[in-house]
Design a protein around this motif. Sequence first.
Motif, PDB file in Angstrom:
ATOM      1  N   ALA A  85      13.924  16.348  17.653  1.00 37.69           N
ATOM      2  CA  ALA A  85      13.182  15.816  18.809  1.00 37.69           C
ATOM      3  C   ALA A  85      11.684  15.739  18.541  1.00 37.69           C
ATOM      4  N   LEU A  86      11.183  16.527  17.603  1.00 39.30           N
ATOM      5  CA  LEU A  86       9.754  16.528  17.301  1.00 39.30           C
ATOM      6  C   LEU A  86       9.314  15.281  16.547  1.00 39.30           C
ATOM      7  N   LEU A  87      10.279  14.442  16.132  1.00 36.84           N
ATOM      8  CA  LEU A  87       9.968  13.193  15.451  1.00 36.84           C
ATOM      9  C   LEU A  87      10.207  11.977  16.343  1.00 36.84           C
ATOM     10  N   LEU A  88      10.532  12.228  17.607  1.00 32.40           N
ATOM     11  CA  LEU A  88      10.780  11.157  18.557  1.00 32.40           C
ATOM     12  C   LEU A  88       9.585  11.003  19.498  1.00 32.40           C
ATOM     13  N   ARG A 127       0.864  -1.184   0.000  1.00 36.03           N
ATOM     14  CA  ARG A 127       0.000   0.000   0.000  1.00 36.03           C
ATOM     15  C   ARG A 127       0.897   1.230   0.000  1.00 36.03           C
ATOM     16  N   HIS A 128       0.888   1.977  -1.101  1.00 34.68           N
ATOM     17  CA  HIS A 128       1.711   3.173  -1.216  1.00 34.68           C
ATOM     18  C   HIS A 128       0.883   4.385  -0.783  1.00 34.68           C
ATOM     19  N   THR A 129       1.023   4.747   0.483  1.00 40.71           N
ATOM     20  CA  THR A 129       0.236   5.865   1.009  1.00 40.71           C
ATOM     21  C   THR A 129       0.843   6.369   2.305  1.00 40.71           C
ATOM     22  N   LEU A 130       0.476   7.563   2.664  1.00 41.81           N
ATOM     23  CA  LEU A 130       0.825   8.092   3.980  1.00 41.81           C
ATOM     24  C   LEU A 130      -0.129   7.503   5.012  1.00 41.81           C
ATOM     25  N   LEU A 131       0.357   7.352   6.237  1.00 36.65           N
ATOM     26  CA  LEU A 131      -0.471   6.802   7.295  1.00 36.65           C
ATOM     27  C   LEU A 131      -1.753   7.610   7.475  1.00 36.65           C
ATOM     28  N   GLU A 132      -1.664   8.909   7.314  1.00 37.85           N
ATOM     29  CA  GLU A 132      -2.833   9.765   7.552  1.00 37.85           C
ATOM     30  C   GLU A 132      -3.962   9.494   6.551  1.00 37.85           C
ATOM     31  N   TYR A 133      -3.631   8.957   5.384  1.00 36.99           N
ATOM     32  CA  TYR A 133      -4.661   8.680   4.378  1.00 36.99           C
ATOM     33  C   TYR A 133      -5.201   7.250   4.465  1.00 36.99           C
ATOM     34  N   TRP A 134      -4.541   6.427   5.230  1.00 41.16           N
ATOM     35  CA  TRP A 134      -4.970   5.029   5.371  1.00 41.16           C
ATOM     36  C   TRP A 134      -6.211   4.946   6.255  1.00 41.16           C
ATOM     37  N   LEU A 193      -0.991   7.036  14.979  1.00 42.12           N
ATOM     38  CA  LEU A 193      -0.417   5.714  14.765  1.00 42.12           C
ATOM     39  C   LEU A 193      -1.065   4.683  15.672  1.00 42.12           C
ATOM     40  N   PHE A 194      -1.198   5.003  16.948  1.00 39.13           N
ATOM     41  CA  PHE A 194      -1.772   4.063  17.909  1.00 39.13           C
ATOM     42  C   PHE A 194      -3.262   3.871  17.671  1.00 39.13           C
ATOM     43  N   GLU A 195      -3.954   4.956  17.371  1.00 43.63           N
ATOM     44  CA  GLU A 195      -5.397   4.860  17.113  1.00 43.63           C
ATOM     45  C   GLU A 195      -5.678   3.980  15.899  1.00 43.63           C
ATOM     46  N   LYS A 196      -4.933   4.207  14.821  1.00 45.50           N
ATOM     47  CA  LYS A 196      -5.189   3.444  13.594  1.00 45.50           C
ATOM     48  C   LYS A 196      -4.717   2.001  13.718  1.00 45.50           C
ATOM     49  N   ASP A 220       8.827   7.295  11.814  1.00 43.78           N
ATOM     50  CA  ASP A 220       9.070   8.671  12.260  1.00 43.78           C
ATOM     51  C   ASP A 220       7.878   9.543  11.885  1.00 43.78           C
ATOM     52  N   LEU A 221       7.196  10.043  12.902  1.00 44.34           N
ATOM     53  CA  LEU A 221       6.044  10.913  12.690  1.00 44.34           C
ATOM     54  C   LEU A 221       6.177  12.164  13.530  1.00 44.34           C
ATOM     55  N   ALA A 222       5.614  13.257  13.051  1.00 47.30           N
ATOM     56  CA  ALA A 222       5.589  14.497  13.824  1.00 47.30           C
ATOM     57  C   ALA A 222       4.725  14.301  15.069  1.00 47.30           C
TER      58      ALA A 222
END
Length: 203
Positions: free
Chosen positions: A150-153, A85-92, A116-119, A107-109
């Motif tokens: 640090a905003l991606l950790l 599946r070629h997509t960003l997590l936000e569109y899945w 991530l956890f919700e989906k 790595d997510l903002a």
Amino acid sequence: MQAFWNEKFQTPQMIYGETPNAFIKEHVDLLVHAKRCICLGEGEGRNAVYLADLGLNVEALDASDVALAKLRKRAKEHYVAIKTRHTLLEYWQPEPIYDAVVCTYLDLAKNEQMMLFEKAVAALAPEGIFIAELFSESQIHFNSGGPKNALLLYDINAIIAWIKRLPCKVLKLSQEIVMLNEGTQHVGRASVIRIILKKNLTA
């Protein structure tokens, strides 16, 4: 983001190595009976191919078409079929059809990390397993790979708060110092957060 990862993966080498993540392999007993599994932010496919080799029906999601092309090539070499599946997590848009969701070093903002956890939990069938290893905020002090922003950790206290709202049981949630040996990009002592969740039978 897609351009960044495409450039990073634009090399014949498997930049994170060919072997699966050690934490995933260590807990593979939780996954081997899964009929359907999806790997999020799977990149070149080291975890996906490993699980498909064990007989799982595996899908792989990633934002980089370059990485997914390498994944498909490797899957062909291993004689396994992996849906990509070629997509960003936000569109899945997840459906509760998977027995396992696997994620390593996505790595997510900060404002996307709870998603991530919700989906992941939303994608699980009842009693399904979510297993993940992520770089903690303390990784900023190590030189073994991962974002230097640090905003991606990930903050383990934030993860605890997010999980409390989700229909799942915590089997493991810890922040640990581990030794990484994953290709050329993850090498040496690192600070990681290790997570195993089990979706409630009645969610």
